[in-house]
Design an enzyme around this catalytic site. Sequence first.
Site, mmCIF file in Angstrom:
data_model
loop_
_atom_site.group_PDB
_atom_site.id
_atom_site.type_symbol
_atom_site.label_atom_id
_atom_site.label_comp_id
_atom_site.label_asym_id
_atom_site.label_seq_id
_atom_site.Cartn_x
_atom_site.Cartn_y
_atom_site.Cartn_z
ATOM 1 C CE1 TYR A 291 -17.717 -11.376 95.873
ATOM 2 C CE2 TYR A 291 -18.151 -13.489 94.827
ATOM 3 C CZ TYR A 291 -18.576 -12.230 95.193
ATOM 4 O OH TYR A 291 -19.857 -11.815 94.901
ATOM 5 C CB SER B 94 -19.805 -7.923 97.559
ATOM 6 O OG SER B 94 -21.138 -8.129 97.202
ATOM 7 C CG ASP C 194 -23.805 -1.145 98.258
ATOM 8 O OD1 ASP C 194 -24.550 -1.629 97.382
ATOM 9 O OD2 ASP C 194 -22.822 -1.744 98.727
ATOM 10 C CG HIS D 137 -21.881 -3.340 95.523
ATOM 11 N ND1 HIS D 137 -22.050 -3.633 96.861
ATOM 12 C CD2 HIS D 137 -21.455 -4.485 94.944
ATOM 13 C CE1 HIS D 137 -21.747 -4.906 97.070
ATOM 14 N NE2 HIS D 137 -21.383 -5.444 95.929
#
Length: 715
Positions: free
Chosen positions: A489, A569, A653, A688
């Site tokens: 991430y 993301s 999203d 999302h």
Amino acid sequence: MKKSSKLLAATVLTSAFISACSDPVATTTQANSISLQDYPITQKTPVSDVYFDTEVIDPYRWLEDDRSEETGAWVKAQNQVTQAYLQQLPGRDRLRDRLTRLMDYERESAPFIEGDYTYFYRNDGLQNQSVVYRIKNGSTEEEIFLDPNTFSDDGTVSMSSLRFSDDGSMAAYQLSEGGSDWRTIQIIDTATREPVDEVIRNVKFSGISWRGNEGIYFSRYDQPDGSELSAKTDHHKLYYHAIGTPTSQDILVFGADADQKYRYVSGSVSEDNRYLAIYAANTTSGNELFLQDLSAETQALITILDHEGSDTSLVHTEGDTLFFQTNLDAPNTKLARATLSNPTPDAWIDVIPETANVLDLSTGGGYFFAHYMVDAISDITQYNTAGEKVRTIDLPGPGTASGLSGKVAADTLYYTFTNYKTPSTLYSLDPVSGETAVYRASKAQFASGDYESKQVFYTSKDGTRVPMIITHKKGLALNGENPAMLYGYGGFNISLTPSFSSTIAAWLEEGGIYAVANMRGGGEYGKAWHLAGTKLQKQNVFDDFIAAGHYLVEQGYTSHSKLAIRGGSNGGLLVGAVMTQQPDFAAVALPAVGVMDMLRYHTFTAGAGWAYDYGTANDSAEMFQYLLGYSPVHNVRAGVHYPATLVTTADHDDRVVPAHSFKFAAQLQDKQAGDAPVLIRIETDAGHGAGTPTSKIIDQYVDIFAFTLYHLEQK
């Protein structure tokens, strides 16, 4: 800064184009013996933007219009090609059976008392949404209180933020349709479960906080111009709804004018109902903090912090004494106290000082619980409100412990413990005696003892030491032939701590290695670690991820031809940047709901709030050139052999709008030189990620794992 934007060579997208997209041509190419239909024709309609005298052409700007027939036709056509390919992949039935078995076990939340009832959430295993049950105090008979599965036929309406009035006689909860961040709030009588007031609408990025039994505080934006799913939202407002009044009379508490214009605003009432804390911010890091003394006659706004230079929150109150969790002048966070008469930082007194490890706090039973991260692993110390250590909480082992929160009067608290190979187990704790016990063991059908999970440290490009946790079956041969999935991430101060996932368990049972790198940009080592992966240092994150993959290869866990990379993301951006910078790094790329257009991300919904991490193309010529240098959409090159790629996104999203993924997939399909497929899977009636029905989760991971295993096995 950006000087102009004009349409070049405008092309009208006709019904003929829609028809062509809706009916992809028959098979004309082959990909490792699985037939691949020709990609739908993606029309190029160039738009020119000029940033600091540099022209940037955007040929797929039209895909940003999520309401157009042309975009809808493109989505349909892409899904048709993708599903035709995925349905041919071997092992799908086995994967579906495996995922279904691993997810099909009863799960329950910690219980919590509200009024005359004890409430808890339960999912029987394959229910799309968890159900809220309750038991009347003094009884053993349970009943269903709210079943979100009845709110829609397919489970795409989800519920969140269930909050009860002080006496438990009323409850308020939020509903989301199709995974959207836009919510409605319903308030009900808990005895009859019937609505108390009309539905509150246009709610987004909001909590629900009761003021006694009188009403609720919530946040919303004005109805946006244009598409709800992509239009910019940048003026958040805090409202108060008094029970028994129409929503048209809701009181605007904060955000009335330009002086109170913030992108994110929230309000929270202290447990004693005396204080309203108001948080205001323009980015995802840092906040201003204001206070209202609800017991005062004037209820004037008291400024605690007038700048966004720290993350500060009011976590507890005792009369006129206020307790703040803050990283102001304490990058690893501390607990401080002040008095209402002098509440600003210059008068704060440390209660739990900053240490070498990152601190997060919870409160319950009249105590503070200091959750420390030691190399991304949980360590918890209990303190009294004077800041005196009571005890260290004895955890079952290395992993993540969460919970230990509740009301001041609670005589039992609960926490969960998990890691990558250990399903979540619920423990109870007596905060006075310290006695702890297993409250509910996991019923997951996973043989944890057959797997091992260990933490390693590797060296990144600039010499930085980075932790990574690697999980796999015991007895793994380090011969470089194992399929491996590297996940990351690296942003927004978010820490990746060990946790069990039924979907990852399926990957492990397939013989896969699962590795998670705790890269810069996250919060594992405090504010400095976060800042080292932001703005003009963002490349550090990509370098950390690349170094993690090299470590796995050098140590014999896998090879680059057996490596898949995945992230969602901000992690989708990570995958997109790494695969465009080093196309031969991995055999499979799995970017999910990614931020792919770094020049325009801030023009959609609340995307401008991410500027603290990314910067924007309008900030300076240097920032523009830096973003252009790694923006995935702008760095796909013709003639390059990119890995087999499955882009995943969702049509609802409205956080990272799907146009990011649409444009990235279009660029890859247009410029891919190799035989590896580039597909985009666009989930319908999903957002999302939060609230996604169990059935859709299973479908999605069958596709992802079948695609990944097939292309790793072909190497």
